[in-house]
Design an enzyme around this catalytic site. Structure first.
Site, mmCIF file in Angstrom:
data_model
loop_
_atom_site.group_PDB
_atom_site.id
_atom_site.type_symbol
_atom_site.label_atom_id
_atom_site.label_comp_id
_atom_site.label_asym_id
_atom_site.label_seq_id
_atom_site.Cartn_x
_atom_site.Cartn_y
_atom_site.Cartn_z
ATOM 1 N N CYS A 180 0.823 -1.180 0.106
ATOM 2 C CA CYS A 180 0.030 0.098 0.012
ATOM 3 C C CYS A 180 0.867 1.239 0.101
ATOM 4 C CB CYS A 180 -1.052 0.026 1.280
ATOM 5 S SG CYS A 180 -1.627 -1.686 1.608
ATOM 6 N N HIS A 317 -4.998 7.518 4.760
ATOM 7 C CA HIS A 317 -4.753 6.413 4.108
ATOM 8 C C HIS A 317 -6.290 5.683 4.207
ATOM 9 C CE1 HIS A 317 -2.813 2.815 2.356
ATOM 10 N NE2 HIS A 317 -3.163 2.113 3.570
ATOM 11 N N GLU A 328 -4.691 4.983 12.586
ATOM 12 C CA GLU A 328 -4.497 6.076 11.813
ATOM 13 C C GLU A 328 -4.679 7.383 12.449
ATOM 14 O OE1 GLU A 328 -4.564 7.895 7.345
ATOM 15 O OE2 GLU A 328 -5.761 6.069 7.749
ATOM 16 N N LYS A 346 -10.123 6.823 -0.543
ATOM 17 C CA LYS A 346 -10.350 5.349 -0.935
ATOM 18 C C LYS A 346 -11.849 4.864 -0.820
ATOM 19 C CE LYS A 346 -5.997 3.472 0.455
ATOM 20 N NZ LYS A 346 -5.406 4.642 0.756
ATOM 21 N N HIS A 351 -9.405 0.382 -2.163
ATOM 22 C CA HIS A 351 -8.147 0.343 -1.921
ATOM 23 C C HIS A 351 -7.389 -0.215 -3.046
ATOM 24 C CE1 HIS A 351 -4.188 0.264 -0.011
ATOM 25 N NE2 HIS A 351 -4.461 -0.412 1.260
ATOM 26 N N PHE A 411 1.215 -3.197 4.854
ATOM 27 C CA PHE A 411 1.803 -4.424 5.397
ATOM 28 C C PHE A 411 3.123 -4.165 5.571
ATOM 29 C CE2 PHE A 411 -1.870 -7.834 4.381
ATOM 30 C CZ PHE A 411 -2.673 -7.026 5.240
#
Length: 425
Positions: A180, A317, A328, A346, A351, A411
């Protein structure tokens, strides 16, 4: 904030690096392939999520939601020989990069083949169909379906390599295959290459093609939305009723350039990239760490020589996963307090993985230039577990910002933060 702009210029002149500006932007997304189209969808709060009927063949896959790019076509000069090493993601990335060069006035410019222009670009992985061809070999003990270009389409650096070959770039290549944060790391590493005089210009960004296999990655973690009959209602970042993320696709390319070089050729400047921060949690592969997210944000502020009060908007994000949204929001609140305006792109596209950092940076720059910032779609009731922030809901917001921030988290505990300055010089 003219005094702050002077300070930033002085810092660069005192030996902390060259100034880096954005002179071209282009991309493909589930809600449009140019800024006017994207803005219209943001304003109308109409997302690009669809029910993916062709995923019904996958037993055990719970989600049927995806965000496909529509109306993606290539002009005639993308001939068969050029395309045979490109999957869909690489094709979107290469065309977006070509369009960004055109936007920057650099198409066919001598800079491209001079060795002073490179590419920093990424995706989560190569073409899923090519991966499947190699999987077939391992499972069925047969190389049927493999050819000379199978690996080129599968490899993690297929997008930047194809961009470089198609456009004739001879500078450095950074491959940012970091899930990401692929797009935002691409922008950040391109910025550093120019700032420290290793290149004069860079194509930067990320891409991803929609695949049921990538939806399955998050499905196995019980992190996908299963509102399959109401695609318009999902995803819903930060909302108390959210049920997970939706996978999308796209590509976004920014042209970053040494300010002196851009000004010497009379280029249009969209924004200045003034700060980049990135780090890793060093704790867990899939569970977010708010403290390390906060540190990445502070690293970007330190890099830019700015205080938190000088940031006027944060592009979140915002994946619509429970742990991700909460962490976040806590990190953002820890730095900026409760009054920071924030929204999540998003919520409209899903995503887009490797593409999201680039698409979100592009969108944030365009909004900063207009003083108009989109709301988060489907955000009706903020999850009380999320930290208190000024979540933009309902109608878009008019804001006068000199600096905006775009954050992404991936990740592996990879965190990124980019800061852009509104161009007024």
């Amino acid at each position: 904030m003219k005094a702050n702009s002077r300070t930033h210029r002085a810092n660069r002149e005192d030996g902390l690096g060259r100034r880096v500006v954005v002179t071209g932007m282009a991309g493909f997304s589930p809600i449009g392939n140019d800024w006017p189209s994207i803005r219209a969808r943001l304003e109308s709060q109409q997302n690009g999520i669809r029910h993916m009927a062709d995923w019904d063949v996958y037993d055990g896959l719970n989600t049927r939601l995806g965000g496909p790019v529509e109306d993606f076509t290539l002009p005639a000069h993308y001939h068969r020989r050029a395309l045979r090493s490109m999957g869909r993601g690489a094709r979107m990335a290469t065309r977006a990069s070509e369009l960004a060069l055109i936007d920057a006035g650099l198409k066919d410019h001598p800079l491209i083949t001079s060795g002073h222009m490179g590419v920093a670009y990424g995706a989560s992985a190569g073409e899923p169909d090519a991966v499947a061809d190699f999987g077939n070999m391992l499972i069925n003990k047969s190389t049927d379906g493999l050819n000379a270009n199978s690996y080129i389409r599968m490899m993690s650096h297929t997008a930047p390599v194809n961009i470089g070959v198609f456009l004739g770039l001879r500078g450095r290549i950074h491959t940012t295959s970091s899930a990401c944060t692929s797009g935002s790391q691409g922008i950040g590493y391109a910025y550093e290459a120019i700032r420290f005089a290793r290149q004069k210009a860079m194509i930067a960004g990320g891409c991803e093609e929609l695949s049921a296999s990538e939806a399955a990655v998050f499905d196995t973690l019980f992190a996908t939305s299963t509102q399959n009959d109401t695609p318009e209602a999902s995803p819903r970042p930060f909302d108390a009723e959210r049920d997970g993320l939706v996978i999308g696709e796209g590509a976004g390319s920014l042209i970053l350039e040494d300010l002196e070089h851009a000004q010497a050729r009379g280029a249009t400047v969209y924004a200045e990239l003034v700060g980049f921060g990135t780090n890793t949690d060093g704790r867990h592969v899939t569970q977010p760490d708010a403290a390390m997210m906060e540190q990445a944000i502070r690293l970007a502020l330190d890099d830019a020589g700015l205080t938190p009060e000088q940031i006027g908007y944060v592009s979140a994000h915002g994946t619509a996963t429970s742990r991700g949204d909460v962490a976040e929001s806590q990190a953002t609140h820890a730095v900026f307090g409760k009054d920071m305006p924030i929204s999540a792109f998003k919520s409209f596209t899903g995503h887009t993985l490797g593409a999201c950092g680039a698409l979100e940076a592009w969108t944030a720059i365009e909004m900063m230039r207009e003083g108009w910032f989109h709301a988060t779609a489907n955000l009706k009731n903020v999850d009380p577990a999320c930290a208190e922030l000024d979540y933009i809901r309902g109608d878009a917001r008019r804001l006068d910002c000199d600096y905006i921030m775009s954050n992404n988290f991936a990740f592996g505990g990879i965190n990124t933060s980019l800061i852009f300055r509104r161009w007024t010089d």
